[in-house]
Design a protein around this motif. Structure first.
Motif, PDB file in Angstrom:
ATOM      1  N   ILE A 134      83.354  41.539  36.502  1.00 12.47           N
ATOM      2  CA  ILE A 134      82.599  40.696  37.284  1.00 12.47           C
ATOM      3  C   ILE A 134      82.621  41.172  38.213  1.00 12.47           C
ATOM      4  O   ILE A 134      81.815  41.265  39.213  1.00 12.47           O
ATOM      5  N   LEU A 135      83.989  41.274  38.975  1.00 13.69           N
ATOM      6  CA  LEU A 135      83.692  42.736  40.093  1.00 13.69           C
ATOM      7  C   LEU A 135      82.775  42.982  39.886  1.00 13.69           C
ATOM      8  O   LEU A 135      82.038  43.501  40.813  1.00 13.69           O
ATOM      9  N   MET A 136      82.922  44.456  39.172  1.00 13.15           N
ATOM     10  CA  MET A 136      81.709  45.085  38.996  1.00 13.15           C
ATOM     11  C   MET A 136      80.028  44.055  39.472  1.00 13.15           C
ATOM     12  O   MET A 136      79.008  45.015  39.442  1.00 13.15           O
ATOM     13  N   VAL A 137      80.011  43.640  38.632  1.00 11.29           N
ATOM     14  CA  VAL A 137      78.556  42.855  38.406  1.00 11.29           C
ATOM     15  C   VAL A 137      78.122  42.305  40.124  1.00 11.29           C
ATOM     16  O   VAL A 137      76.834  42.207  40.261  1.00 11.29           O
ATOM     17  N   ILE A 138      79.229  42.105  40.342  1.00 12.54           N
ATOM     18  CA  ILE A 138      78.834  40.503  41.794  1.00 12.54           C
ATOM     19  C   ILE A 138      78.681  42.771  42.609  1.00 12.54           C
ATOM     20  O   ILE A 138      77.272  42.329  43.413  1.00 12.54           O
ATOM     21  N   ALA A 139      79.680  42.865  42.605  1.00 16.38           N
ATOM     22  CA  ALA A 139      78.880  44.390  43.738  1.00 16.38           C
ATOM     23  C   ALA A 139      77.472  45.454  43.359  1.00 16.38           C
ATOM     24  O   ALA A 139      77.169  45.430  43.938  1.00 16.38           O
TER      25      ALA A 139
END
Ligand code: PFF
Length: 447
Positions: A319-324
């Motif tokens: 999810i962190l990667m998608v947000i970034a």
């Protein structure tokens, strides 16, 4: 004039979140740590920091200044400086637009995979194993559908405009990203093996410092600060005149570099934690696995080995990667959208759907011809177009723009700048050092 009806960032913090959101992306969370891991860890870190400070930061100030001066889309902003050669301004503005669209087209495919990897463990927990497996296994259909899903997210945010879309979502998502990072780093350090990764990351091995490392580090720094393709020019154009440009640019560069550093603190230790769990991180020849394998094989295998904490951690990580990725992709789409809005007089909604749709189509074409097109599009846009456009912007600011006019622009928001050390160095630095250094490193990458 277009500027009266244009959106603006509503606050300086909002701008910093948006610009840092553009900068912090897959380049930081994925590109930087995996490049560091395969280039001797700390050796890459040191050279990367030098590249950010010596080349990328001065260029970030240059791009933001071009945009803030023009208060318009990149084509018009360039035209406002290049008054004697409007055709060149339009040409390079269009090339920048094409480059940012190309980056978005391959970026959406990667971000789509990450969405798949985030959702997969949840579906697995719900007993939908076939769907969970489908999401993480390479197939044309999966690549196409997930890239489309990510493209729709990007379109959704950009359609809402500068303050209501880009700024609002960046300001919401960036703090979530910081918190997720903090939690995950704290967790990984409680695991066996983490220290081995930390050592590799922080103790430089001079033997790794080679000319090709310089090329990689410069490319990474340009990509990471979203330089060359007009994203920072267009974000700069939404800045009000009372903003101190060098200071703001320094803050954005510091956040971007801090997040890249933090991503290294997460990924390199995580690799060795995974190794401790029996996951292979080196191939038979003793080389580190390729970057795709690291993110899509090593990390999920590690999360799998961690039981239910792993499910949560895996979800958090992807999810962190998608947000970034999302806070970056919106800045890429904003480049052509802002041009179409002003130059072709389209409404924001029309421009976003048409251009976002066209880029999504390009993502589909790349997905369906993955072997032939993916690396090609990624290389042409990031290895060639980004640095070369950077040279053009350095020439615009260093040679085309009259020094006094440049000073007038940068003085707004920073009245004492004429006496500062920054002003003594930066103009000639952008004039001589930046273009020559970028061209030298770029030239080396060709041989
Ligand atoms: N800076 C982004 C990253 O590090 O992932 C990538 C990027 C964003 C490149 C916006 C170019 C751009 F215009």
């Amino acid at each position: 004039m277009a500027s009266s009806s244009r959106g603006h960032f509503s606050s300086r913090l909002g701008f910093i979140m948006a610009a840092a959101g553009s900068a912090v992306g897959l380049g930081n969370v994925w590109g930087f740590p995996t490049k560091a891991a395969s280039n001797g860890g700390a050796a890459f870190l040191v050279i990367y920091l030098a590249m950010v400070f010596l080349l990328a930061f001065p260029m970030l100030v240059a791009e933001l200044t071009i945009g803030r001066h023009g208060q318009s889309n990149p084509i018009a902003s360039l035209r406002s400086i290049w008054t004697k050669n409007r055709a060149a301004a339009a040409l390079f503005g269009i090339i920048a637009m094409i480059a940012s669209s190309m980056i978005l087209s391959f970026y959406s495919i990667l971000a789509g995979w990450l969405m798949g990897f985030a959702a997969s463990p949840i579906l697995g927990m719900l007993g939908l194993q076939t769907a969970a497996d489908w999401l993480v296994n390479f197939s044309d259909l999966r690549n196409v559908l997930l890239a489309l899903a990510f493209s729709l997210l990007t379109i959704y945010v950009v359609r809402k405009g500068v303050a209501d879309g880009i700024e609002k979502w960046s300001t919401r998502l960036m703090p979530v990203l910081f918190i997720l990072f903090g939690v995950m780093i704290a967790y990984i350090f409680t695991q066996d093996g983490a220290m081995e990764g930390l050592k590799m990351y922080l103790i430089p091995d001079i033997a790794h410092i080679t000319p090709s490392l310089l090329v990689d580090a410069m490319g990474q720094a340009f990509f990471s600060l979203s330089l060359g393709v007009g994203a920072m020019i267009v974000y700069g154009s939404y800045l009000k005149k009372d903003v101190n440009l060098p200071k703001t640019a320094a803050q954005v560069a510091a956040i971007d570099t801090g997040v890249a550093f933090a991503a290294g603190l997460l990924i390199l230790p995580a690799m060795f934690v995974a190794k401790n769990h029996g996951v292979e991180i080196f191939d038979a020849a003793g080389n580190l696995m390729s970057s795709g394998d690291l993110v899509f094989t090593v990390l999920p295998a590690m999360f799998d080995n961690m039981g239910s904490a792993g499910v949560l951690l895996g979800f958090g990580f992807f999810i962190l990667m998608v947000i970034a990725a999302l806070t970056s992709s919106i800045s890429m789409l904003e480049v052509p959208v802002s041009c179409a809005q002003d130059e072709l007089k389209m409404t924001r909604s029309q421009a976003t759907w048409m251009i976002g749709g066209a880029i999504a189509l390009l993502s589909i074409i790349i997905s369906l011809n993955f072997g032939a097109l993916f690396n090609l599009v990624a290389n042409v846009s990031t290895v060639y177009m980004q640095p070369l456009l950077g040279v053009v912007w350095a020439i615009v600011v260093g040679w085309v723009w009259h020094r006094n006019k440049l000073l007038d622009e940068i003085k707004q928001g920073n009245p004492e700048i004429a006496q500062s050390l920054f002003w003594k160095i930066w103009p000639w630095y952008v004039r001589f050092v930046c273009p020559v250094a970028i061209l030298m490193v770029f030239g080396y990458s060709l041989i």
